[in-house]
Structure formats: C-alpha cells, structure tokens
Enzyme design. Structure first.
Site, mmCIF file in Angstrom:
data_model
loop_
_atom_site.group_PDB
_atom_site.id
_atom_site.type_symbol
_atom_site.label_atom_id
_atom_site.label_comp_id
_atom_site.label_asym_id
_atom_site.label_seq_id
_atom_site.Cartn_x
_atom_site.Cartn_y
_atom_site.Cartn_z
ATOM 1 N N LYS A 177 62.416 8.500 17.938
ATOM 2 C CA LYS A 177 61.864 7.362 18.674
ATOM 3 C C LYS A 177 61.242 7.855 19.967
ATOM 4 C CE LYS A 177 63.290 4.546 21.791
ATOM 5 N NZ LYS A 177 62.037 4.242 22.548
ATOM 6 N N GLU A 252 70.601 15.186 27.908
ATOM 7 C CA GLU A 252 70.076 15.706 29.176
ATOM 8 C C GLU A 252 69.579 14.508 29.958
ATOM 9 O OE1 GLU A 252 67.648 16.246 32.061
ATOM 10 O OE2 GLU A 252 66.345 16.428 30.316
ATOM 11 N N CYS A 286 63.233 14.844 35.933
ATOM 12 C CA CYS A 286 64.681 14.776 36.089
ATOM 13 C C CYS A 286 65.188 15.889 36.996
ATOM 14 C CB CYS A 286 65.365 14.833 34.728
ATOM 15 S SG CYS A 286 64.831 16.189 33.693
ATOM 16 N N GLU A 392 69.971 8.476 42.074
ATOM 17 C CA GLU A 392 68.647 8.982 41.694
ATOM 18 C C GLU A 392 67.587 7.884 41.828
ATOM 19 O OE1 GLU A 392 66.760 11.533 38.019
ATOM 20 O OE2 GLU A 392 67.998 9.803 37.521
#
Length: 508
Positions: A177, A252, A286, A392
């Site tokens: 996906k 991750e 990231c 974050e």
C-alpha cells in the site's frame, strides 16, 4: 508540464489492473494545489483479494532460484536508471521536495534494487563447526511467505524498494500500500514491476488510506509487515503484531533528532550540517534535526551564522534547481507546523527566525494555493518538561539549545527524548566523537556530517520509540526470512554433543 496520470487509476492485483469498488481520491501537487490525477481508494475487500493472490503465488515463486527471482529486479533497475529525470520530476511534483531530491529518490531506489538483486549471487548461510567431527552444521534461510509493505510519502519510490526488493528476491510475495499522498508514484512503481514480467500474484499494489493498510495488518495470512511512517501508526502495528507468534514486523518510525556541536567543532562543518539536517526536504525526513545542542563556547558564533542562513535559505518552486526548500506535502502538515510553533511560543522560547508565513513575494507565481512554509528557529535553555523539545514536528521547526560542561552533558540532553532514530556530532576531538558513538541512543549516527543521507547498504532503523528492526538492506532479511539450523550426520553411528549419552539401554 504535460505529465499527468490518466485516471481514475486502479489497483494492481494478480497480474491485472483492476478498478476499485470504493471511493475515489486525488493526488495534489503541493506546490500549486492542483490535481495530478484521480485514484480508486482501496477497500478491505480489495486487500483481501490481493493477499489471496499473493498466498496462491507464493509456492511457485519460492521454488525459483535466487538468481531467477533477481532477474526480474534487474529489469526494474534498468528502467529506474533510464527514466531517472522523468521519475524524479514525478516525485517532486507529487511530494514537493526540490528536484535534486526527487532525482535522488529514484537513484536511491535503483541502488536498493541493485543491492538486493546483486545479493542473489552472493554467498548465503553460515557454516557452523560442530563439536562432533562427523557432523556438518550450517544456517540456512527460507522465505516467510506473504509480506505486507506500507510506505510513506516523503520517499515514495526509494522506500518501497527498500521493503520490496529484498522481500521479493528472498522468495516472498508482496502486497503493497503506497502512501495516499503519492499514489502516482505508486502507480509508476507498479507499472515497472508489471513490465518486468513478475509473475501474477507475486507483486500486488492496493492504493488507499488507513483502512487499506489496516486490512493488511489484520490479515493473518500476511506473515511479515514492513512499515515506514509515523510513530502513532507504527506503534499500533507493533501492539497488534509484536507478540503474535508466527507473524513478524519491522518498523521504522519518527524521531526528535539532534546534532551535538561541541566546543571543538569546525563551525563551517557544523553550520553546513545543521542547515542540511534541519531544512532539506523542508524538514520532512524522519531523520531531520529539530534540535541543535551547542556548547556555550561556540554558541554565539554558531547562532549568528545559522540564523543568517535560515533567514535566506531559498524557498520556492521545487522544480527550479536553485530552490533549497519546496512546500510541505499537504494542509495537515502546514497546520501541524503552525501548531508546534505556537506551542513553542507558549512554552517561553525566544524566536530567532519566523518565516512560517512566507511573504507573498516568496511564493512562486501561480502557486498561491500550495502548502508553503519557511524556517522557524528559536532558542531556549534546556527544560525536560518542554513538549516542543520532545515531540516530533516533521517540518522546518528547529530549537537551538546551549549547554555548558563536558560531552557527557550534551549527550544527556541528546538522549532525553522518547525517540532514537538519527543524530550527529560535530567535533574535531576524537574522544568526544567516540563518547557520542558509544552513548548516543540512536540507530543512525553521524560524525562531522548532517544526520541525513543514509546509504542503502547500511541498515536504516532506530531504537526506543523510533523503531523495531530495520526494514531495509541486510537487516530486513531478518524480518522476511526464517532461519533453520541444519545438522547432518555423516557417520553410521549417532554421537551427541555435550557428552550426552546416545546409548539405548533396556531392562535386559
């Protein structure tokens, strides 16, 4: 530019393009707000169909040799290289990062395919000496089965191949996906694998949103889930699969990454590394740095130079090679960025650069409907209770934090976040470098470099809440294969290790 997806585009399942039964959604150019094409939104039923196709195709694909499986990937490798400029432009148009990064995304994809396909001809397994001279022992691997891949929008070509190239060469089948923000890139990748002649059912792609990704996770026939994306979603996948026997996961996720700049830093290197880490990809990696931890002895000079560049760094049309920062990917990222900027002010920081709302003249002509932001930089004394130093943002939101004392204090501040993905240290003192290397709580560490720029042959993953495993390169092999310790007796007699008796005694 004339390139545009001809839609509505469907899903790729069992070697065929199928129309979706669900709603449609658009891919939007984040620089202009214009539609790039229309796609079908995948449903759980379509995911179920894709998993069924992958399950049925698995036995035949598994029985091919490594080299035969890799031959299909070599076709993809050549297409990625031949279409480098074209595909790089599609990446830039769909996710907004400037054109050198769009092209680098494609380059990274072919590097990963090259690594995975080339690995098919490398030695596999380990010979392990036995205590018994007449025994041969070795380790061998076998594929796990169906691998579900859920990938993000910020590296919409590279990261899918981190996941899928290794999984396929190792003998697994795939249900993928793509991110809903970059379905055009997903379409192109699927077309490449179709053109490469991958057998029906071995590779399947279902477009869509969270319900499609969740359907992959919930299907017990999916033996491994590889995920790169937000911590929130990754943690929910870990909660579901982390303790489920027979199923594996490699995750991750995000980070609150930092660069430590010591009193022994070369400030040219420090400033260059900090700007790259904070603002490349508009802070939407990231591994982007949102904290700069700077020794008081060099703080004022570093601040002056960093602020000057943050005030001037070029924000603009991502297709223009002179642009350093393009737009963020969508309106939700704009809102999140402004929300955390407000939070930082509420928590009492001193704002040094506020280009969050760009001047009208900074926005390219015809792009007023794009998702534009600029750097937001502030300074604050370290306070472990401040949310803006712990959570974050995923944008060009950067804190300068002065510290005094030894390297131990800098690393203490560095580690005091729930994440542990990437980080860097800038210093000419090798003892400081080694202390950071040994005590920094990160999966990816850099010295005298930005904390971005991973190479495909290195594992990419974090510690703490940043990840579980590394869904790329050599380490992803652990997630998509099972290991068997095989021992063969070459003698007619049975002899046991540890001095265990092999004698069979009877009452007689």
């Amino acid at each position: 530019m004339s390139q545009q997806i001809q839609g509505p585009a469907g899903h790729y399942v069992d070697g065929e393009w199928i129309e979706g039964g669900g709603e449609r959604f658009e891919s939007v150019d984040p620089a202009t707000g214009e539609s790039l094409g229309e796609f079908y939104r995948g449903t759980p039923a379509e995911v179920e169909r894709a998993v069924t196709a992958a399950t049925e195709a698995y036995p035949v694909w598994r029985d091919l040799s490594y080299v035969d499986r890799a031959e299909h990937l070599w076709e993809v490798f050549h297409e990625l290289r031949d279409r480098h400029a074209e595909l790089g432009e599609i990446v830039t148009r769909e996710c907004g990062k400037e054109i050198s990064e769009g092209k680098a995304d494609v380059t990274e994809a072919w590097h990963m395919v090259e690594w995975a396909a080339g690995n098919a001809r490398h030695p596999h397994g380990d010979v392990v000496p036995s205590e018994i001279a007449s025994k041969d022992s070795y380790m061998r691997r076998s594929p796990r089965g169906v691998v579900g891949c859920i990938t993000p929008w910020n590296f919409p070509v590279a990261i899918p191949f981190w996941h899928m190239a290794v999984a396929l060469v190792e003998g697994n089948t795939v249900v993928w996906k793509p991110a809903e923000q970059t379905p055009w890139c997903g379409q192109v990748v699927a077309e490449m694998l179709d053109d490469a002649g991958v057998p029906p059912g071995v590779f399947n792609m279902v477009q869509g949103f969270g319900e499609a990704g969740n359907a992959i996770v919930e299907d017990d026939r999916v033996d491994t889930v590889l995920f790169t994306g937000s911590a929130e979603v990754g943690h929910s996948i870990a909660d579901k699969l982390g303790g489920e026997p027979g199923r594996e996961v490699a995750l991750e996720m995000g980070g609150k990454n930092a660069i430590v700049i010591t009193e022994h830093a070369d400030l040219d290197v420090a400033v260059h590394s900090a700007v790259m880490s904070a603002f490349k990809t508009t802070g939407q990696r990231c591994v982007s740095a949102e904290r700069l931890i700077v020794h008081e002895a060099v703080y004022d000079e570093f601040k002056r130079r960093f602020v000057d560049l943050a005030e001037d760094v070029a924000v603009g049309d991502p297709l223009d090679e002179s642009t350093f920062m393009g737009p963020v990917v969508d309106e939700s990222q704009v809102e999140k960025f402004h929300e955390y900027n407000r939070l930082a002010r509420e928590e009492g920081v001193d704002v040094l650069v506020d280009r969050a709302e760009l001047d009208e003249g900074e926005i390219p002509d015809g792009s007023a409907d794009g998702y534009w932001v600029g750097p937001f930089v502030y300074e604050t004394e370290y306070d472990p209770e401040m949310r803006c130093l712990k959570e974050e943002v995923f944008g060009p939101h950067v804190a300068l934090i002065p510290y005094s004392g030894a390297i131990e204090r800098a690393v203490e501040i560095h580690n005091d976040v729930p994440y542990g993905l990437a980080g860097a240290i800038v210093s000419e003192n090798y003892r400081q470098l080694n202390y950071y290397r040994d005590h920094g709580e990160v999966g990816l560490a850099y010295a005298n470099l930005p904390c971005i720029g991973a190479e495909v042959q290195l594992p990419f993953g974090g510690v703490k809440k940043s990840g579980k495993g590394a869904p790329s390169a050599r380490e992803v092999i652990e997630a998509v294969t099972e290991r068997t310790a095989w021992t063969l007796n070459n003698s007619k007699d049975i002899e046991m290790a540890q001095g265990l008796s092999a004698d069979i005694t009877t009452e007689e």
